[in-house]
Design a protein around this motif. Sequence first.
Motif, mmCIF file in Angstrom:
data_model
loop_
_atom_site.group_PDB
_atom_site.id
_atom_site.type_symbol
_atom_site.label_atom_id
_atom_site.label_comp_id
_atom_site.label_asym_id
_atom_site.label_seq_id
_atom_site.Cartn_x
_atom_site.Cartn_y
_atom_site.Cartn_z
ATOM 1 N N ASN A 115 0.830 -1.100 -0.060
ATOM 2 C CA ASN A 115 0.045 0.097 -0.155
ATOM 3 C C ASN A 115 0.873 1.480 0.008
ATOM 4 N N GLY A 116 0.525 2.102 -0.953
ATOM 5 C CA GLY A 116 1.049 3.467 -0.993
ATOM 6 C C GLY A 116 0.519 4.413 0.131
ATOM 7 N N ILE A 117 0.955 4.910 1.046
ATOM 8 C CA ILE A 117 0.428 6.034 1.897
ATOM 9 C C ILE A 117 1.311 7.154 1.994
ATOM 10 N N ASP A 118 0.614 8.179 2.452
ATOM 11 C CA ASP A 118 1.362 9.607 2.902
ATOM 12 C C ASP A 118 1.365 9.492 4.519
ATOM 13 N N PRO A 119 2.379 9.275 4.970
ATOM 14 C CA PRO A 119 2.644 9.309 6.531
ATOM 15 C C PRO A 119 2.013 10.347 7.256
ATOM 16 N N ALA A 120 2.061 11.491 6.813
ATOM 17 C CA ALA A 120 1.308 12.694 7.168
ATOM 18 C C ALA A 120 -0.108 12.570 7.574
ATOM 19 N N GLU A 121 -0.678 11.799 6.558
ATOM 20 C CA GLU A 121 -2.200 11.800 6.524
ATOM 21 C C GLU A 121 -2.668 10.248 7.004
ATOM 22 N N GLU A 122 -1.906 9.597 7.122
ATOM 23 C CA GLU A 122 -2.182 8.012 7.411
ATOM 24 C C GLU A 122 -2.985 8.027 8.732
ATOM 25 N N ASP A 123 -2.649 8.595 9.805
ATOM 26 C CA ASP A 123 -3.074 8.525 11.039
ATOM 27 C C ASP A 123 -4.578 8.849 11.074
ATOM 28 N N LYS A 124 -5.053 9.645 10.067
ATOM 29 C CA LYS A 124 -6.406 9.736 10.091
ATOM 30 C C LYS A 124 -7.319 8.653 9.864
ATOM 31 N N VAL A 125 -6.640 7.972 9.113
ATOM 32 C CA VAL A 125 -7.450 6.768 8.312
ATOM 33 C C VAL A 125 -7.305 5.474 8.662
ATOM 34 N N SER A 126 -6.045 5.397 9.546
ATOM 35 C CA SER A 126 -5.554 3.887 10.008
ATOM 36 C C SER A 126 -5.000 4.051 11.322
ATOM 37 N N ILE A 127 -4.875 2.711 11.987
ATOM 38 C CA ILE A 127 -4.385 2.503 13.228
ATOM 39 C C ILE A 127 -3.008 2.154 13.271
ATOM 40 N N ILE A 128 -2.153 1.977 12.088
ATOM 41 C CA ILE A 128 -0.981 1.732 11.872
ATOM 42 C C ILE A 128 0.041 2.426 12.947
ATOM 43 N N GLY A 129 0.042 3.811 13.096
ATOM 44 C CA GLY A 129 0.674 4.565 14.126
ATOM 45 C C GLY A 129 0.725 3.945 15.548
ATOM 46 N N ARG A 130 -0.153 3.371 15.924
ATOM 47 C CA ARG A 130 -0.376 2.827 17.143
ATOM 48 C C ARG A 130 0.219 1.412 17.440
#
Length: 414
Positions: A115-130
Amino acid sequence: MFRPLSIFIGSRYTRAKRRNHFISFISLTSMIGLALGVLAMIVVLSVMNGFQKEMSSRILGMVPHATIGNAQPLDDWRAVAEAAQRNPQVLAAAPFSELDGMLSYKGAMQSIQVNGIDPAEEDKVSIIGRHIVQGSLEGLKPDEFGVVLGEITARRFRLNVGDKLTLIVPEPSSVPGGITPRMQRLTVVAVFKVGAELDGNLALIHIADAGSIQRLQPGQVQSVRLALEDLYKAPQVSAAIAAQLGDGYRASDWTLTQGSLFSAMKMEKTMIGLLLLLIVAVAAFNIIATLIMVVADKGADIAILRTLGATPGQIMATFVVQGSIIGVIGTTVGAVLGVIAALNVSQLVGWLERISGQHIFSSDVYFISNLPSDLQGFDVLLICAAALGLSFLATLYPSWRAAQVQPAEALRYE
């Protein structure tokens, strides 16, 4: 205090007498059977609800709830995101690209979804950061071709942050066969662990690097990823947004990729609930046996009541009351114990693990390391209603038999 005759006599028959201890014992076992059946159903269904909720939060927190794309790459994804966010169900939007390939490291290979993601925007739509256990998501930078791997993939290849591996993706070509492999060197910048199957088949790269691999123009993305308030409205919401955007836009949602898993879990919950309901049914059959023995034992009492003016309906109601009391007490006790057990099952499992020194749910074997429980009031009401319904139905035949007793026949040898 005034009580109807049927309730008065039926409640007295439920209590033990000097000459019918065996019948009272059968009544007690019927109550215990109902209580155990209700308790088991509440606890098991609560655990299955907890497991489904846990898997939903992990899997659906990682995969897109819905995506909006076009036949052509999106030149301005922010315009699409703003249009989508006008829908009250959309919580957030972020750029998203997706490609399938193979990871290669020291001769070992495995398939992977990237998956290609924008790290700056990803926390808004995903739980990956946690769920990053090594490195950080900020390590994904454009044109550096960093990659975030799942814990299972990293363990399989024995990779750590800073190690390099190769991504192989198919690329359309004019050569015979139509497809040629394209290889890209990646550097591991982080490792995530969500405790689900995604740990072994998902990798993340920067959206700009994904565009480069897909040979998109700078700034172009494949689609926009949406986070929705109600996951189960994803098909309707995404289709409505795509239609609003106009021709060429198409929608996709999580039910197309993960729907079979959650349908299977729902079916499993239904089937296990039906199987556990058999325990309640067995206890209900005990009520039938109890009342038939009571009717045989109380034949003379029934005959005397009939000669004193009791109607067949009152006689029938008397034994319905007796069987219903057994059902109400057993269901109530089972519901109370079931609710208490469901609310404390995680702590109970933890206590057993401490006492035994063994991990019942080892994180090395299972995706979850504890026993989740989600007690739902509707399930409790449904279980209690089913138990009370079966208990009531179990009283009808013995009560009908009691109403058919003829006074002359019952008193012939008294």
